[in-house]
Design a protein around this motif. Structure first.
Motif, mmCIF file in Angstrom:
data_model
loop_
_atom_site.group_PDB
_atom_site.id
_atom_site.type_symbol
_atom_site.label_atom_id
_atom_site.label_comp_id
_atom_site.label_asym_id
_atom_site.label_seq_id
_atom_site.Cartn_x
_atom_site.Cartn_y
_atom_site.Cartn_z
ATOM 1 N N GLU A 24 0.822 -1.202 0.000
ATOM 2 C CA GLU A 24 0.000 0.000 0.000
ATOM 3 C C GLU A 24 0.861 1.259 0.000
ATOM 4 O O GLU A 24 0.487 2.278 -0.584
ATOM 5 C CB GLU A 24 -0.919 0.020 1.240
ATOM 6 N N GLN A 25 2.001 1.177 0.659
ATOM 7 C CA GLN A 25 2.889 2.333 0.749
ATOM 8 C C GLN A 25 3.802 2.428 -0.466
ATOM 9 O O GLN A 25 4.014 3.498 -1.012
ATOM 10 C CB GLN A 25 3.699 2.238 2.040
ATOM 11 N N GLY A 26 4.351 1.298 -0.882
ATOM 12 C CA GLY A 26 5.262 1.311 -2.016
ATOM 13 C C GLY A 26 4.598 1.732 -3.309
ATOM 14 O O GLY A 26 5.136 2.553 -4.069
ATOM 15 N N LEU A 27 3.418 1.213 -3.554
ATOM 16 C CA LEU A 27 2.718 1.535 -4.802
ATOM 17 C C LEU A 27 2.269 2.988 -4.834
ATOM 18 O O LEU A 27 2.087 3.561 -5.909
ATOM 19 C CB LEU A 27 1.524 0.598 -4.987
ATOM 20 N N GLY A 28 2.083 3.575 -3.676
ATOM 21 C CA GLY A 28 1.652 4.963 -3.622
ATOM 22 C C GLY A 28 2.708 5.935 -4.113
ATOM 23 O O GLY A 28 2.430 7.129 -4.294
ATOM 24 N N ARG A 29 3.927 5.443 -4.348
ATOM 25 C CA ARG A 29 5.012 6.310 -4.804
ATOM 26 C C ARG A 29 5.013 6.470 -6.324
ATOM 27 O O ARG A 29 5.851 7.176 -6.868
ATOM 28 C CB ARG A 29 6.352 5.736 -4.332
ATOM 29 N N PHE A 30 4.102 5.786 -7.016
ATOM 30 C CA PHE A 30 4.082 5.837 -8.477
ATOM 31 C C PHE A 30 2.823 6.530 -8.974
ATOM 32 O O PHE A 30 1.712 6.159 -8.595
ATOM 33 C CB PHE A 30 4.127 4.422 -9.072
ATOM 34 N N SER A 31 3.006 7.532 -9.834
ATOM 35 C CA SER A 31 1.838 8.177 -10.444
ATOM 36 C C SER A 31 1.417 7.430 -11.708
ATOM 37 O O SER A 31 0.239 7.423 -12.084
ATOM 38 C CB SER A 31 2.160 9.639 -10.787
ATOM 39 N N VAL A 32 2.371 6.790 -12.363
ATOM 40 C CA VAL A 32 2.107 5.965 -13.545
ATOM 41 C C VAL A 32 2.670 4.587 -13.271
ATOM 42 O O VAL A 32 3.807 4.453 -12.803
ATOM 43 C CB VAL A 32 2.758 6.565 -14.815
ATOM 44 N N ARG A 33 1.889 3.547 -13.563
ATOM 45 C CA ARG A 33 2.314 2.185 -13.247
ATOM 46 C C ARG A 33 2.492 1.352 -14.507
ATOM 47 O O ARG A 33 1.730 1.507 -15.467
ATOM 48 C CB ARG A 33 1.291 1.509 -12.333
ATOM 49 N N ASP A 34 3.497 0.445 -14.457
ATOM 50 C CA ASP A 34 3.685 -0.480 -15.572
ATOM 51 C C ASP A 34 2.759 -1.685 -15.395
ATOM 52 O O ASP A 34 1.910 -1.697 -14.488
ATOM 53 C CB ASP A 34 5.166 -0.882 -15.710
ATOM 54 N N ARG A 35 2.907 -2.700 -16.256
ATOM 55 C CA ARG A 35 1.998 -3.859 -16.214
ATOM 56 C C ARG A 35 2.005 -4.542 -14.850
ATOM 57 O O ARG A 35 0.960 -4.983 -14.361
ATOM 58 C CB ARG A 35 2.404 -4.899 -17.272
ATOM 59 N N ILE A 36 3.181 -4.656 -14.243
ATOM 60 C CA ILE A 36 3.286 -5.374 -12.975
ATOM 61 C C ILE A 36 2.841 -4.493 -11.809
ATOM 62 O O ILE A 36 2.099 -4.931 -10.926
ATOM 63 C CB ILE A 36 4.731 -5.868 -12.755
ATOM 64 N N GLU A 37 3.276 -3.248 -11.812
ATOM 65 C CA GLU A 37 2.867 -2.331 -10.751
ATOM 66 C C GLU A 37 1.355 -2.149 -10.732
ATOM 67 O O GLU A 37 0.771 -1.874 -9.681
ATOM 68 C CB GLU A 37 3.548 -0.974 -10.950
ATOM 69 N N GLY A 38 0.731 -2.296 -11.890
ATOM 70 C CA GLY A 38 -0.704 -2.093 -11.990
ATOM 71 C C GLY A 38 -1.547 -3.262 -11.528
ATOM 72 O O GLY A 38 -2.788 -3.196 -11.577
ATOM 73 N N GLU A 39 -0.909 -4.344 -11.053
ATOM 74 C CA GLU A 39 -1.670 -5.486 -10.558
ATOM 75 C C GLU A 39 -2.364 -5.141 -9.232
ATOM 76 O O GLU A 39 -2.057 -4.136 -8.597
ATOM 77 C CB GLU A 39 -0.744 -6.694 -10.371
ATOM 78 N N SER A 40 -3.249 -6.021 -8.803
ATOM 79 C CA SER A 40 -4.067 -5.768 -7.624
ATOM 80 C C SER A 40 -3.235 -5.723 -6.345
ATOM 81 O O SER A 40 -2.114 -6.242 -6.277
ATOM 82 C CB SER A 40 -5.124 -6.861 -7.475
ATOM 83 N N LEU A 41 -3.802 -5.135 -5.318
ATOM 84 C CA LEU A 41 -3.144 -5.082 -4.020
ATOM 85 C C LEU A 41 -2.908 -6.483 -3.476
ATOM 86 O O LEU A 41 -1.861 -6.771 -2.883
ATOM 87 C CB LEU A 41 -4.000 -4.261 -3.049
ATOM 88 N N GLU A 42 -3.863 -7.383 -3.687
ATOM 89 C CA GLU A 42 -3.695 -8.761 -3.217
ATOM 90 C C GLU A 42 -2.513 -9.434 -3.899
ATOM 91 O O GLU A 42 -1.770 -10.193 -3.278
ATOM 92 C CB GLU A 42 -4.975 -9.566 -3.462
ATOM 93 N N PHE A 43 -2.345 -9.180 -5.185
ATOM 94 C CA PHE A 43 -1.191 -9.691 -5.922
ATOM 95 C C PHE A 43 0.099 -9.258 -5.227
ATOM 96 O O PHE A 43 0.988 -10.070 -4.946
ATOM 97 C CB PHE A 43 -1.240 -9.164 -7.356
ATOM 98 N N HIS A 44 0.217 -7.982 -4.940
ATOM 99 C CA HIS A 44 1.447 -7.455 -4.354
ATOM 100 C C HIS A 44 1.631 -7.916 -2.906
ATOM 101 O O HIS A 44 2.775 -8.042 -2.434
ATOM 102 C CB HIS A 44 1.465 -5.935 -4.460
ATOM 103 N N ARG A 45 0.548 -8.182 -2.201
ATOM 104 C CA ARG A 45 0.675 -8.750 -0.860
ATOM 105 C C ARG A 45 1.245 -10.165 -0.916
ATOM 106 O O ARG A 45 2.066 -10.560 -0.071
ATOM 107 C CB ARG A 45 -0.686 -8.743 -0.160
#
Length: 219
Positions: A151-172
């Motif tokens: 939740e904190q790491g992804l908040g640092r990106f204003s534009v996301r690539d294919r992987i960054e754009g995955e769901s929060l559950e994915f990144h958890r």
């Protein structure tokens, strides 16, 4: 008959250090700090990254990260990452280690196991066999995991690539996978809270790398 997992191959010359972690955890920053310190200490350093730090890898990186690529089969994505790693290890990592350099990479095999294994829910044992084959089973002497809630790491990106754009559950799932791998092999991992001041993280990394320089780089 069950197959016994390989203990891995560690380079006899040079030192191989990897930074892993979720999006926005500060891997690039700490890779740069480690490189600067090592160079100041007189070591030959190769700072690199995956995917994309070869000519072939740049093309593969564009495919796997560009949102314009759209949906890929999970297996296709995993194989593209494996191809990038094979080229990276053959042309960048192994030659540098062979001449006694310190290789510092931003991402390596653990990212495949975390993102395509835990994240995409591919069979991790099958995926690891492919990734280890692609990299000749070469393991880092030390993997530094910079741990940060997605939740904190992804908040640092204003534009996301294919992987960054995955769901929060994915990144958890990705985060938990990194922590599990580190817990299973504490001799070769260092887990640090990415919230810590950059200087404190840098010092902790130095403290773990310094004995490797004595034991391996001078051999």
């Amino acid at each position: 008959m069950p197959v016994t997992p390989s203990p891995g191959r560690y380079a006899a010359r040079g030192v191989f250090v990897c930074f892993e972690g979720g999006e926005g955890s500060g891997k690039s920053t700490q890779s740069g700090r480690l490189r600067a310190w090592l160079e100041a200490e007189g070591f030959s350093v190769v700072a690199t990254f995956e995917p994309g730090d070869t000519e072939v890898g740049r093309q593969l990186r564009r495919i796997v990260l560009d949102p314009a690529t759209g949906t890929l089969s999970d297996r296709t994505e995993a194989l593209l990452y494996a191809a990038d790693k094979a080229e990276h290890v053959d042309t960048v990592v192994l030659p540098a280690l062979a001449r006694g350099a310190v290789v510092v990479t931003d991402r390596y095999v653990d990212s495949t196991l975390a993102y395509q294994g835990a994240g995409r829910a591919l069979d991790v044992a099958e995926l690891e066999a492919v990734a280890r084959w692609a990299t000749q089973d070469l393991r880092p002497h030390l993997t530094v995991v910079l741990d940060l809630a997605p939740e904190q790491g992804l908040g640092r990106f204003s534009v996301r690539d294919r992987i960054e754009g995955e769901s929060l559950e994915f990144h958890r799932r990705v985060r938990e996978s990194f922590l599990q791998m580190a817990a299973a092999d504490p001799d070769h991992y260092l887990v640090l809270d990415a919230h810590l001041p950059e200087e404190q993280i840098e010092q902790a990394v130095r403290d773990r790398v310094r004995p490797l320089l004595d034991e391996v780089a001078q051999s």
